[in-house]
Design a protein around this motif. Structure first.
Motif, PDB file in Angstrom:
ATOM      1  N   ALA A   1     -46.140  -9.523  35.996  1.00 15.59           N
ATOM      2  CA  ALA A   1     -46.400 -10.891  36.456  1.00 15.59           C
ATOM      3  C   ALA A   1     -45.157 -11.425  37.149  1.00 15.59           C
ATOM      4  O   ALA A   1     -44.090 -10.812  37.094  1.00 15.59           O
ATOM      5  CB  ALA A   1     -46.760 -11.797  35.280  1.00 15.59           C
ATOM      6  N   VAL A   2     -45.318 -12.587  37.779  1.00 15.10           N
ATOM      7  CA  VAL A   2     -44.155 -13.349  38.214  1.00 15.10           C
ATOM      8  C   VAL A   2     -43.755 -14.242  37.051  1.00 15.10           C
ATOM      9  O   VAL A   2     -44.587 -14.975  36.500  1.00 15.10           O
ATOM     10  CB  VAL A   2     -44.454 -14.186  39.464  1.00 15.10           C
ATOM     11  CG1 VAL A   2     -43.231 -15.006  39.854  1.00 15.10           C
ATOM     12  CG2 VAL A   2     -44.889 -13.294  40.614  1.00 15.10           C
ATOM     13  N   TYR A   3     -42.501 -14.168  36.671  1.00 16.34           N
ATOM     14  CA  TYR A   3     -41.989 -14.950  35.553  1.00 16.34           C
ATOM     15  C   TYR A   3     -41.220 -16.164  36.088  1.00 16.34           C
ATOM     16  O   TYR A   3     -40.339 -16.033  36.940  1.00 16.34           O
ATOM     17  CB  TYR A   3     -41.084 -14.091  34.680  1.00 16.34           C
ATOM     18  CG  TYR A   3     -41.866 -13.142  33.797  1.00 16.34           C
ATOM     19  CD1 TYR A   3     -42.569 -12.067  34.352  1.00 16.34           C
ATOM     20  CD2 TYR A   3     -41.943 -13.330  32.421  1.00 16.34           C
ATOM     21  CE1 TYR A   3     -43.312 -11.213  33.557  1.00 16.34           C
ATOM     22  CE2 TYR A   3     -42.678 -12.481  31.612  1.00 16.34           C
ATOM     23  CZ  TYR A   3     -43.369 -11.419  32.191  1.00 16.34           C
ATOM     24  OH  TYR A   3     -44.106 -10.577  31.394  1.00 16.34           O
ATOM     25  N   TYR A   4     -41.575 -17.328  35.550  1.00 18.18           N
ATOM     26  CA  TYR A   4     -40.979 -18.582  35.979  1.00 18.18           C
ATOM     27  C   TYR A   4     -40.242 -19.236  34.820  1.00 18.18           C
ATOM     28  O   TYR A   4     -40.694 -19.213  33.677  1.00 18.18           O
ATOM     29  CB  TYR A   4     -42.051 -19.557  36.454  1.00 18.18           C
ATOM     30  CG  TYR A   4     -42.817 -19.105  37.671  1.00 18.18           C
ATOM     31  CD1 TYR A   4     -44.000 -18.383  37.541  1.00 18.18           C
ATOM     32  CD2 TYR A   4     -42.376 -19.420  38.954  1.00 18.18           C
ATOM     33  CE1 TYR A   4     -44.712 -17.967  38.655  1.00 18.18           C
ATOM     34  CE2 TYR A   4     -43.079 -19.022  40.073  1.00 18.18           C
ATOM     35  CZ  TYR A   4     -44.254 -18.288  39.918  1.00 18.18           C
ATOM     36  OH  TYR A   4     -44.955 -17.889  41.018  1.00 18.18           O
ATOM     37  N   CYS A   5     -39.135 -19.849  35.148  1.00 19.46           N
ATOM     38  CA  CYS A   5     -38.365 -20.620  34.179  1.00 19.46           C
ATOM     39  C   CYS A   5     -38.678 -22.111  34.378  1.00 19.46           C
ATOM     40  O   CYS A   5     -38.819 -22.578  35.518  1.00 19.46           O
ATOM     41  CB  CYS A   5     -36.877 -20.361  34.404  1.00 19.46           C
ATOM     42  SG  CYS A   5     -35.776 -21.341  33.384  1.00 19.46           S
ATOM     43  N   ASN A   6     -38.772 -22.811  33.276  1.00 23.16           N
ATOM     44  CA  ASN A   6     -38.956 -24.266  33.320  1.00 23.16           C
ATOM     45  C   ASN A   6     -37.939 -24.918  32.405  1.00 23.16           C
ATOM     46  O   ASN A   6     -37.669 -24.430  31.303  1.00 23.16           O
ATOM     47  CB  ASN A   6     -40.365 -24.644  32.880  1.00 23.16           C
ATOM     48  CG  ASN A   6     -40.588 -26.140  32.886  1.00 23.16           C
ATOM     49  OD1 ASN A   6     -40.350 -26.821  31.891  1.00 23.16           O
ATOM     50  ND2 ASN A   6     -41.037 -26.655  34.014  1.00 23.16           N
ATOM     51  N   ALA A   7     -37.363 -26.023  32.862  1.00 27.47           N
ATOM     52  CA  ALA A   7     -36.379 -26.736  32.054  1.00 27.47           C
ATOM     53  C   ALA A   7     -36.652 -28.229  32.117  1.00 27.47           C
ATOM     54  O   ALA A   7     -36.897 -28.773  33.203  1.00 27.47           O
ATOM     55  CB  ALA A   7     -34.971 -26.433  32.548  1.00 27.47           C
ATOM     56  N   GLU A   8     -36.616 -28.871  30.975  1.00 29.90           N
ATOM     57  CA  GLU A   8     -36.743 -30.331  30.901  1.00 29.90           C
ATOM     58  C   GLU A   8     -35.339 -30.919  30.985  1.00 29.90           C
ATOM     59  O   GLU A   8     -34.564 -30.808  30.039  1.00 29.90           O
ATOM     60  CB  GLU A   8     -37.428 -30.749  29.605  1.00 29.90           C
ATOM     61  CG  GLU A   8     -38.882 -30.323  29.508  1.00 29.90           C
ATOM     62  CD  GLU A   8     -39.521 -30.776  28.211  1.00 29.90           C
ATOM     63  OE1 GLU A   8     -40.695 -30.452  27.984  1.00 29.90           O
ATOM     64  OE2 GLU A   8     -38.840 -31.442  27.410  1.00 29.90           O
ATOM     65  N   ILE A   9     -35.040 -31.529  32.127  1.00 30.77           N
ATOM     66  CA  ILE A   9     -33.672 -31.934  32.435  1.00 30.77           C
ATOM     67  C   ILE A   9     -33.589 -33.433  32.655  1.00 30.77           C
ATOM     68  O   ILE A   9     -34.433 -34.011  33.356  1.00 30.77           O
ATOM     69  CB  ILE A   9     -33.163 -31.190  33.689  1.00 30.77           C
ATOM     70  CG1 ILE A   9     -33.085 -29.676  33.411  1.00 30.77           C
ATOM     71  CG2 ILE A   9     -31.813 -31.720  34.138  1.00 30.77           C
ATOM     72  CD1 ILE A   9     -32.770 -28.841  34.623  1.00 30.77           C
ATOM     73  N   ILE A  10     -32.579 -34.039  32.049  1.00 31.89           N
ATOM     74  CA  ILE A  10     -32.240 -35.419  32.372  1.00 31.89           C
ATOM     75  C   ILE A  10     -31.097 -35.385  33.370  1.00 31.89           C
ATOM     76  O   ILE A  10     -30.006 -34.886  33.064  1.00 31.89           O
ATOM     77  CB  ILE A  10     -31.818 -36.212  31.125  1.00 31.89           C
ATOM     78  CG1 ILE A  10     -32.948 -36.265  30.098  1.00 31.89           C
ATOM     79  CG2 ILE A  10     -31.418 -37.633  31.522  1.00 31.89           C
ATOM     80  CD1 ILE A  10     -32.599 -37.029  28.838  1.00 31.89           C
ATOM     81  N   ARG A  11     -31.347 -35.879  34.566  1.00 34.97           N
ATOM     82  CA  ARG A  11     -30.293 -35.951  35.566  1.00 34.97           C
ATOM     83  C   ARG A  11     -29.327 -37.088  35.229  1.00 34.97           C
ATOM     84  O   ARG A  11     -29.707 -38.058  34.556  1.00 34.97           O
ATOM     85  CB  ARG A  11     -30.886 -36.178  36.951  1.00 34.97           C
ATOM     86  CG  ARG A  11     -31.736 -35.024  37.446  1.00 34.97           C
ATOM     87  CD  ARG A  11     -32.343 -35.346  38.787  1.00 34.97           C
ATOM     88  NE  ARG A  11     -31.322 -35.668  39.791  1.00 34.97           N
ATOM     89  CZ  ARG A  11     -31.598 -36.061  41.019  1.00 34.97           C
ATOM     90  NH1 ARG A  11     -32.856 -36.186  41.406  1.00 34.97           N
ATOM     91  NH2 ARG A  11     -30.620 -36.325  41.869  1.00 34.97           N
ATOM     92  N   VAL A  12     -28.121 -36.987  35.672  1.00 37.61           N
ATOM     93  CA  VAL A  12     -27.145 -38.049  35.489  1.00 37.61           C
ATOM     94  C   VAL A  12     -27.695 -39.336  36.098  1.00 37.61           C
ATOM     95  O   VAL A  12     -28.090 -39.367  37.262  1.00 37.61           O
ATOM     96  CB  VAL A  12     -25.802 -37.677  36.149  1.00 37.61           C
ATOM     97  CG1 VAL A  12     -24.842 -38.861  36.087  1.00 37.61           C
ATOM     98  CG2 VAL A  12     -25.188 -36.461  35.465  1.00 37.61           C
ATOM     99  N   GLY A  13     -27.734 -40.399  35.287  1.00 40.47           N
ATOM    100  CA  GLY A  13     -28.218 -41.686  35.758  1.00 40.47           C
ATOM    101  C   GLY A  13     -29.718 -41.874  35.653  1.00 40.47           C
ATOM    102  O   GLY A  13     -30.223 -42.966  35.937  1.00 40.47           O
ATOM    103  N   ALA A  14     -30.457 -40.833  35.251  1.00 39.88           N
ATOM    104  CA  ALA A  14     -31.908 -40.948  35.146  1.00 39.88           C
ATOM    105  C   ALA A  14     -32.299 -41.472  33.767  1.00 39.88           C
ATOM    106  O   ALA A  14     -31.611 -41.214  32.781  1.00 39.88           O
ATOM    107  CB  ALA A  14     -32.552 -39.593  35.399  1.00 39.88           C
TER     108      ALA A  14
END
Length: 121
Positions: free
Chosen positions: A91-104
């Motif tokens: 398969a194609v493997y995808y990474c996902n990340a829950e990120i808080i950007r600076v100032g968000a």
């Protein structure tokens, strides 16, 4: 800007191993959960494994005992060690990340571009 970049895919024989890496970079304040998904041709994208910032992990039944997810919070990186690979892991493997950007005010999900894993003799 935030980037999520996977690496480590390739062609491997059945029973072999691969290690995927996913690094997040950019204007990052904090990262919550990170995970690996995969999508085979003609199928929906599915969760393979996830890990919280505290190190708690979960796996799809199809990969339990064969795959191990880990993360290095200092490097904003998540890994997927894949052992005893089977053709159905292709398969194609995808990474996902829950990120808080600076100032968000809150997190957003960011996807990588995907890396191909092919298990074949």
């Amino acid at each position: 800007q935030v980037q999520v970049v996977e690496s480590g895919g390739g062609l491997v024989q059945p029973g072999g191993s691969l290690r995927l890496s996913c690094a997040a970079s950019g204007s990052i304040f904090s990262i919550y959960a990170m995970g690996w998904y995969r999508q085979a041709p003609g199928k929906q994208r599915e969760l393979v494994a996830g890990i919280t910032s505290g190190g708690r992990s979960n796996y799809a039944d199809s990969v339990k005992g064969r795959f191990t997810i880990s993360r290095d919070n200092a490097k904003n990186t998540v890994y997927l060690q894949m052992n005893s690979l089977k053709p159905e892991d292709t398969a194609v493997y995808y990474c996902n990340a829950e990120i808080i950007r600076v100032g968000a005010p809150g997190p957003n999900g960011y996807w990588g571009q995907g890396t191909q894993v092919t298990v074949s003799s």
